[in-house]
Design a protein around this motif. Structure first.
Motif, PDB file in Angstrom:
ATOM      1  N   LEU A  26      45.076 -20.473 -21.470  1.00 13.62           N
ATOM      2  CA  LEU A  26      43.673 -20.373 -21.901  1.00 13.62           C
ATOM      3  C   LEU A  26      42.869 -21.595 -21.462  1.00 13.62           C
ATOM      4  O   LEU A  26      41.714 -21.481 -21.039  1.00 13.62           O
ATOM      5  CB  LEU A  26      43.598 -20.213 -23.435  1.00 13.62           C
ATOM      6  CG  LEU A  26      44.062 -18.862 -23.993  1.00 13.62           C
ATOM      7  CD1 LEU A  26      44.126 -18.907 -25.509  1.00 13.62           C
ATOM      8  CD2 LEU A  26      43.129 -17.730 -23.541  1.00 13.62           C
ATOM      9  N   SER A  27      43.517 -22.794 -21.547  1.00 16.66           N
ATOM     10  CA  SER A  27      42.790 -24.020 -21.155  1.00 16.66           C
ATOM     11  C   SER A  27      42.510 -24.034 -19.652  1.00 16.66           C
ATOM     12  O   SER A  27      41.479 -24.545 -19.204  1.00 16.66           O
ATOM     13  CB  SER A  27      43.576 -25.270 -21.562  1.00 16.66           C
ATOM     14  OG  SER A  27      44.677 -25.470 -20.715  1.00 16.66           O
ATOM     15  N   ILE A  28      43.433 -23.435 -18.855  1.00 14.56           N
ATOM     16  CA  ILE A  28      43.233 -23.374 -17.402  1.00 14.56           C
ATOM     17  C   ILE A  28      42.005 -22.519 -17.065  1.00 14.56           C
ATOM     18  O   ILE A  28      41.243 -22.829 -16.147  1.00 14.56           O
ATOM     19  CB  ILE A  28      44.502 -22.818 -16.700  1.00 14.56           C
ATOM     20  CG1 ILE A  28      45.648 -23.844 -16.812  1.00 14.56           C
ATOM     21  CG2 ILE A  28      44.248 -22.492 -15.235  1.00 14.56           C
ATOM     22  CD1 ILE A  28      47.026 -23.300 -16.427  1.00 14.56           C
ATOM     23  N   ILE A  29      41.791 -21.442 -17.870  1.00 13.65           N
ATOM     24  CA  ILE A  29      40.628 -20.564 -17.591  1.00 13.65           C
ATOM     25  C   ILE A  29      39.377 -20.994 -18.378  1.00 13.65           C
ATOM     26  O   ILE A  29      38.388 -20.275 -18.442  1.00 13.65           O
ATOM     27  CB  ILE A  29      40.961 -19.073 -17.856  1.00 13.65           C
ATOM     28  CG1 ILE A  29      41.388 -18.834 -19.316  1.00 13.65           C
ATOM     29  CG2 ILE A  29      42.038 -18.580 -16.910  1.00 13.65           C
ATOM     30  CD1 ILE A  29      41.589 -17.373 -19.694  1.00 13.65           C
ATOM     31  N   GLY A  30      39.459 -22.176 -19.008  1.00 14.22           N
ATOM     32  CA  GLY A  30      38.262 -22.772 -19.622  1.00 14.22           C
ATOM     33  C   GLY A  30      38.094 -22.538 -21.107  1.00 14.22           C
ATOM     34  O   GLY A  30      37.042 -22.857 -21.665  1.00 14.22           O
ATOM     35  N   ILE A  31      39.080 -21.963 -21.791  1.00 12.30           N
ATOM     36  CA  ILE A  31      38.984 -21.753 -23.248  1.00 12.30           C
ATOM     37  C   ILE A  31      39.840 -22.826 -23.935  1.00 12.30           C
ATOM     38  O   ILE A  31      41.064 -22.851 -23.789  1.00 12.30           O
ATOM     39  CB  ILE A  31      39.470 -20.334 -23.645  1.00 12.30           C
ATOM     40  CG1 ILE A  31      38.655 -19.274 -22.910  1.00 12.30           C
ATOM     41  CG2 ILE A  31      39.407 -20.145 -25.153  1.00 12.30           C
ATOM     42  CD1 ILE A  31      39.217 -17.866 -23.017  1.00 12.30           C
ATOM     43  N   HIS A  32      39.174 -23.736 -24.674  1.00  9.17           N
ATOM     44  CA  HIS A  32      39.882 -24.861 -25.290  1.00  9.17           C
ATOM     45  C   HIS A  32      39.759 -24.828 -26.810  1.00  9.17           C
ATOM     46  O   HIS A  32      38.802 -24.287 -27.359  1.00  9.17           O
ATOM     47  CB  HIS A  32      39.290 -26.195 -24.798  1.00  9.17           C
ATOM     48  CG  HIS A  32      39.347 -26.349 -23.310  1.00  9.17           C
ATOM     49  ND1 HIS A  32      40.457 -26.785 -22.645  1.00  9.17           N
ATOM     50  CD2 HIS A  32      38.394 -26.115 -22.348  1.00  9.17           C
ATOM     51  CE1 HIS A  32      40.214 -26.829 -21.343  1.00  9.17           C
ATOM     52  NE2 HIS A  32      38.963 -26.408 -21.137  1.00  9.17           N
ATOM     53  N   ILE A  33      40.728 -25.436 -27.481  1.00  6.78           N
ATOM     54  CA  ILE A  33      40.591 -25.691 -28.925  1.00  6.78           C
ATOM     55  C   ILE A  33      39.551 -26.803 -29.059  1.00  6.78           C
ATOM     56  O   ILE A  33      39.654 -27.837 -28.371  1.00  6.78           O
ATOM     57  CB  ILE A  33      41.942 -26.124 -29.545  1.00  6.78           C
ATOM     58  CG1 ILE A  33      42.922 -24.948 -29.516  1.00  6.78           C
ATOM     59  CG2 ILE A  33      41.771 -26.627 -30.975  1.00  6.78           C
ATOM     60  CD1 ILE A  33      44.315 -25.281 -29.972  1.00  6.78           C
ATOM     61  N   PRO A  34      38.547 -26.603 -29.919  1.00  7.41           N
ATOM     62  CA  PRO A  34      37.455 -27.599 -29.987  1.00  7.41           C
ATOM     63  C   PRO A  34      37.924 -28.958 -30.525  1.00  7.41           C
ATOM     64  O   PRO A  34      38.898 -29.031 -31.264  1.00  7.41           O
ATOM     65  CB  PRO A  34      36.433 -26.941 -30.926  1.00  7.41           C
ATOM     66  CG  PRO A  34      37.222 -25.952 -31.721  1.00  7.41           C
ATOM     67  CD  PRO A  34      38.320 -25.476 -30.834  1.00  7.41           C
ATOM     68  N   MET A  35      37.225 -30.003 -30.082  1.00 10.73           N
ATOM     69  CA  MET A  35      37.466 -31.348 -30.617  1.00 10.73           C
ATOM     70  C   MET A  35      36.828 -31.410 -32.008  1.00 10.73           C
ATOM     71  O   MET A  35      35.844 -30.708 -32.258  1.00 10.73           O
ATOM     72  CB  MET A  35      36.861 -32.398 -29.684  1.00 10.73           C
ATOM     73  CG  MET A  35      37.556 -32.442 -28.336  1.00 10.73           C
ATOM     74  SD  MET A  35      39.272 -32.974 -28.463  1.00 10.73           S
ATOM     75  CE  MET A  35      39.063 -34.726 -28.756  1.00 10.73           C
ATOM     76  N   PRO A  36      37.305 -32.211 -32.935  1.00 13.84           N
ATOM     77  CA  PRO A  36      38.422 -33.163 -32.802  1.00 13.84           C
ATOM     78  C   PRO A  36      39.774 -32.557 -33.198  1.00 13.84           C
ATOM     79  O   PRO A  36      40.718 -33.298 -33.450  1.00 13.84           O
ATOM     80  CB  PRO A  36      38.020 -34.264 -33.793  1.00 13.84           C
ATOM     81  CG  PRO A  36      37.357 -33.509 -34.912  1.00 13.84           C
ATOM     82  CD  PRO A  36      36.664 -32.327 -34.284  1.00 13.84           C
TER      83      PRO A  36
END
Length: 634
Positions: A26-36
């Motif tokens: 998911l992170s490779i296709i631009g979907i990340h767990i939000p900070m912090p």
């Protein structure tokens, strides 16, 4: 590969890997767990799964132990976290832990046949005098124990009452159960199939054949192969070299060339991750354990990886004759009735006299008579003349006296015609033993006996020759007997009349000629030669403590055909180790080069490293399935 699907820790590990890999994709296709939240979320996985690796890495830093793989992993994870590559840091650690766990599974699987037996082996036995179950380690030699149908035999011993069939696959690798009667030997760890028996123990629980097999197989880890030793030494120098290279990859571009700090830190971390020699370090032990596990299931006890490796280099095999190529039991090979005597009269009368003798030749004649359907005649007045023969009176054939024995013995009382002399000479030329029979009026007939050749000997030796390995016979028997057996099985180099010390000397000569020489014998009088050879192989070791202790490989059954199988298995194992090692090094070199020129990628590096590790484990474990099949064309 048999995975421990009921192991909660392993299921938890698989679940964690599934979640982490999914989040990485998911992170490779631009979907990340939000900070912090991201660093905390991934830190839970990293610490929950990889706490042992990280703790060992910290200890390695404190002790300045730069050869530790855990140190490499710890630096890689801290570096990835610093770069904000949280999913990558988690993937690195969970996949590394998976690789380690799969290595453990590989080794466990290769030992699983023995582990299963150990767990099934009885811990108690029913002692007749106590009328109760007693712990086997408390049972003395000479104790009478009872074993019901369907129960495992708890200790080595002999049957004193009853008969049954016993599945001895655990010891000999033989799938077909054997008939067992009063006086027959029994081995601990084998299965009593269908009869109630009483047996007298002959060994303590720690001394049983089964205990020796388990102990020696688990001790085999100590006898590491040369490849294994090399790779372990290589790892000690490899890890600090990689750390030094990673420092150079970071320091030179950033401080000497003023290039991007984060980019080159990432390249250095990538180099550390891909350089972890997981696949390289496990390529040998998993393959060796799988090969040893396979051999033990077939009935061959290999005492360490170095003997698997040594077998692959063998150029000549020296073999004892008796109890190795032959059974060591005489059988009737020729029957010559003379002077009007019928075959039935010759065999039945001779068997009638010999039935009282315990000599192996006498028993062979009795067996031959019964096999042909001739019941041995009733006799009386049996008299044995030491070293010559025997006499007895037949009660069926008009009270005639039977003389049985060597030619010289018969000549003392009878006239020997030329035909009888020629037959004795002919049998002697073939290495056979002659038993001359007289009924008090010349020679009634001559019975020829020979050591029975094992049914698989000729095929096994033909297969050995097809591998360009020279078979050589070393025997204490006469040249004539040796030559006859050698002709039957296709051996061209024969040395007869050899004492144990002569065999050891001959092995030294063969080692000078061929460099790598195996010796195959029964492990008792062959002990010096077995010890002298590159690989000592003991035949039919199930009943012989000396064989199990002396040899590097002990064949628990009497099958010579296991030897070409073991050679093929060892050659396949060595090829697999080379393939694994070259593959692991090649992948590492590619990504190390990419890191140096600034084009490496952390995700691809991890995928490649774990992929190679998995391939190494799976291909190595495949050796467990390697079968005893003759190679086509042989």
């Amino acid at each position: 590969m048999k995975l421990p699907i009921n192991d909660k820790k392993f299921l938890f590990l698989l679940s964690a890997i599934t979640i982490v890999v999914a989040l990485e994709i998911l992170s490779i296709i631009g979907i990340h767990i939000p900070m912090p939240y991201a660093p905390f979320f991934f830190a839970i996985f990293i610490l929950g799964i990889g706490y042992n690796v990280l703790w060992n890495g910290v200890k390695a830093i404190i002790k300045l132990k730069f050869s530790s793989i855990n140190l490499l992993m710890t630096i890689a994870v801290i570096g990835a976290f610093y770069l904000g590559e949280y999913p990558e840091a988690a993937v690195v650690i969970v996949l590394y832990v998976l690789g380690e766990r799969l290595e453990d599974i590989g080794i466990e699987n290769s030992k699983s046949a023995l582990d299963e037996l150990v767990s099934k082996a009885p811990k108690t036995a029913f002692v007749k005098t106590e009328n109760a179950n007693v712990a086997i380690d408390k049972i003395a030699v000479g104790t009478i124990i009872q074993v019901k149908a369907g129960e495992m035999i708890p200790l080595d011993g002999k049957i004193i009452s009853g008969e049954t069939m016993v599945d001895e696959a655990a010891i000999t690798g033989e799938p077909i159960a054997k008939d067992k009667r009063i006086g027959d030997n029994l081995f601990a760890g084998t299965l009593n199939k269908n009869g109630f028996i009483e047996m007298e123990t002959t060994k303590l629980s720690v001394d049983t054949t089964f205990s020796k097999i388990i102990r020696l197989t688990f001790e085999a880890q100590g006898n590491k192969s040369e490849t294994q030793k090399f790779i372990q030494q290589f790892s000690k120098y490899y890890t600090p070299s990689i750390i030094a290279m990673a420092i150079l990859v970071f320091v030179i571009p950033v401080f000497a060339m003023q290039l991007d700090f984060n980019h080159w830190l990432q390249q250095a971390i990538t180099l550390l991750v891909i350089a972890c020699p997981c696949a390289l370090v496990i390529s040998t032990p998993v393959a060796i354990y799988a090969a040893i596990g396979n051999a033990s299931v077939k009935g061959a006890l290999v005492k360490g990886g170095k003997y698997i490796e040594a077998l692959a280099s063998i150029k000549a095999i020296a073999l004892d004759k008796t109890r190795t190529i032959t059974f060591g039991n005489p059988i009737v090979s020729d029957i010559f009735p003379l002077n009007g005597t019928s075959r039935e009269e010759l065999l039945a009368c001779t068997a009638g006299a010999e039935i009282f003798s315990e000599h192996p030749l006498a028993q062979a004649i009795v067996d031959a008579s019964k096999k042909e359907g001739f019941e041995p005649h009733k006799t009386e007045g049996f008299k044995s003349i030491m070293g010559k023969g025997a006499t007895a009176k037949c009660l069926v054939c008009e009270d005639e006296t039977i003389y049985v024995g060597k030619l010289d013995f018969i000549q003392e009382t009878q006239t020997i015609d030329n035909e009888a002399l020629k037959i004795v000479e002919q049998l002697s030329a073939q290495g056979k033993t002659s038993v001359v029979v007289s009924f008090g009026n010349g020679v009634a007939g001559i019975i020829g006996l020979m050591d029975e050749i094992k049914p698989d000997s000729a095929a096994a030796l033909k297969e050995i020759e097809a591998m360009n390995i020279e078979p050589v016979m070393l025997t204490g028997d006469s040249e004539k007997a040796a030559n006859y057996v050698a002709q039957q099985v296709g051996i061209k180099k024969i040395f007869g009349n050899m004492l144990p010390e002569n065999k050891a000397e001959k092995i030294k000569e063969l080692l000078q000629q061929y460099k790598f020489v195996a010796m195959v014998g029964d492990g008792i009088n062959d002990a010096p030669a077995l010890a002298q050879s590159t690989v000592g192989i003991a035949m039919g070791a199930a009943g012989s403590d000396t064989a199990i202790e002396t040899a590097n490989i002990a064949l628990m059954n009497d099958k010579l055909s296991l030897i070409p199988f073991l050679i093929r298995l060892s050659q396949k194992t060595l090829r697999r180790i080379k393939f694994n090692t070259i593959g692991a090094i090649a992948v590492k070199l590619i990504f190390i080069t990419l890191a140096f020129i600034g084009y490496s990628n952390l995700v691809f590096a991890i995928a490649a490293d774990v992929g190679v590790t998995l391939i190494v484990i799976l291909t190595s474990l495949n050796l467990m399935k390697f079968e005893n099949k003759i190679v086509s064309g042989h």
